[in-house]
Design an enzyme around this catalytic site. Structure first.
Site, short mmCIF file in Angstrom:
data_model
loop_
_atom_site.label_atom_id
_atom_site.label_comp_id
_atom_site.label_asym_id
_atom_site.label_seq_id
_atom_site.Cartn_x
_atom_site.Cartn_y
_atom_site.Cartn_z
N GLU A 171 0.26 1.52 0.18
CA GLU A 171 0.29 0.38 1.10
C GLU A 171 -1.09 -0.22 1.28
O GLU A 171 -1.87 0.22 2.14
CB GLU A 171 0.82 0.82 2.48
CG GLU A 171 2.30 1.11 2.52
CD GLU A 171 2.80 1.48 3.92
OE1 GLU A 171 1.97 1.64 4.83
OE2 GLU A 171 4.03 1.62 4.08
N GLU A 259 9.67 3.43 0.02
CA GLU A 259 9.60 4.02 1.37
C GLU A 259 10.33 3.10 2.34
O GLU A 259 10.11 1.90 2.36
CB GLU A 259 8.12 4.12 1.76
CG GLU A 259 7.85 4.82 3.06
CD GLU A 259 6.34 4.87 3.38
OE1 GLU A 259 5.52 5.20 2.48
OE2 GLU A 259 5.99 4.58 4.53
#
Ligand code: MG
Length: 334
Positions: A171, A259
């Site tokens: 991320e 995710e």
């Protein structure tokens, strides 16, 4: 003459009995999801199997690999076996803690983190599951050299297995796609492709892997089997993020939800079942592969397991949290 015939007939019938017995003793070899689908490829905005059929898989993300966060107690083969057999998981994501801001991450303790990760990758290969090797960092562009070393080793060791998917930047934060994430990704992709010509590489996108629309305006070119990371937490991320994902798909990007959570984006808060259902419908319609965050017993909403649940995978539904039960239902029935 008659007696010779009789002996021959007896011999034949004994033999066929023996063969039948041997067949009974040998269990049929299980056909795993990877046996069935083989090496995955990116075709347009879809993932296809070895026969060119559009496919998507559901499974779990493990927690960070480092000792300090303690989720790595779940990094063992019994856990993977339990998820495969009881949750019907077909894909497992293994997050290598690689953030330079975490004191016992790969950057400072390569050996411990890598051996934990490899234990799980080996277990997934052995059990016939897909496995995502995830460089779990919010600042991967600051450790480009280490990322290249790591993925070069992974490609050498695992590039021949159809099970493996590389995820090169979990991320990114509020950084530019064009000037930061894309240049980093191109270098890591080039390093992997020097060794492994074909396994899928998933590329992270800015703002916690939400800006897939921005990546779709300036995608990586010159390599095959590149997909892009989309993350969502259903209690925080609603229609506006679905619209961004739809835009990226419309622009031709293949997405993998490496995710997702049913709770808030910080991993806490309550389950939002209505929003989760909307996301599941979207993923089903667009055939997006997804992994639920996460297999851990930390006391927070996103953990699939209640505090103090054992780390050997021997769980009943009583050990699951509200979000764990919800995720199990979706994964089992994908
Ligand atoms: Mg390969």
């Amino acid at each position: 003459m008659k007696s010779i015939l009789l002996i021959f007939t007896l011999f034949l019938s004994c033999n066929s009995q023996k063969i039948a017995e041997i067949k009974k003793q040998q269990p049929l070899k299980e056909i795993s999801v990877v046996d069935k689908n083989g090496l995955l490829e990116v075709k347009g905005n879809k993932i296809v199997n070895k026969n060119g059929k559009e496919v998507s898989f559901a499974g779990n993300s493990m927690f960070w690999s480092n000792d300090y966060y303690r989720g790595n107690g779940f990094y063992n083969k019994q856990v993977v076996k339990h998820l495969k057999e009881n949750w019907k998981a077909e894909i497992i994501r293994v997050p290598m803690t690689a953030d330079p801001e975490i004191h016992d991450s790969y950057i400072f303790d390569k050996e411990t983190n890598q051996s934990k990760l490899e234990t799980l990758v080996d277990a997934c290969i052995d059990l016939g599951l897909y496995v995502i090797i995830d460089w779990h960092s919010h600042n991967a562009h600051d450790t480009e050299k280490e990322a290249i070393t790591f993925f070069t080793e992974m490609a050498k060791k695992y590039g021949k297995y159809p099970n493996v998917i590389y995820e090169i930047y979990n991320e990114p934060l509020k950084v530019s796609w064009d000037d930061v994430v894309k240049p980093y990704s191109e270098k890591v992709v080039a390093a992997i492709r020097k060794i492994d010509p074909d396994n899928i590489i998933v590329v992270g996108t800015p703002h916690w892997s939400q800006d897939v629309d921005k990546a779709s305006l300036n995608p990586i070119v010159g390599y095959k089997n590149i997909a892009y990371t989309l993350h969502f937490y259903a209690a925080s991320h609603k229609e506006w993020l679905i619209n961004k994902a739809q835009k990226a798909l419309d622009n031709g990007l293949a997405l993998i939800v490496t995710e997702w959570g049913s709770v808030e984006a910080d991993g806490g808060g309550e389950v939002d079942a209505t929003s989760t259902q909307i996301w599941m419908d979207f993923m089903k319609k667009n055939k997006l592969t997804h992994c639920n965050w996460s297999i851990n017993n930390k006391d927070e909403g996103a953990s699939a397991l209640k505090p103090n649940t054992n780390m050997d995978g021997n769980w009943t539904d009583k050990d699951l949290t509200v979000s764990g039960k919800l995720a199990k239902g979706y994964i089992q029935n994908w």
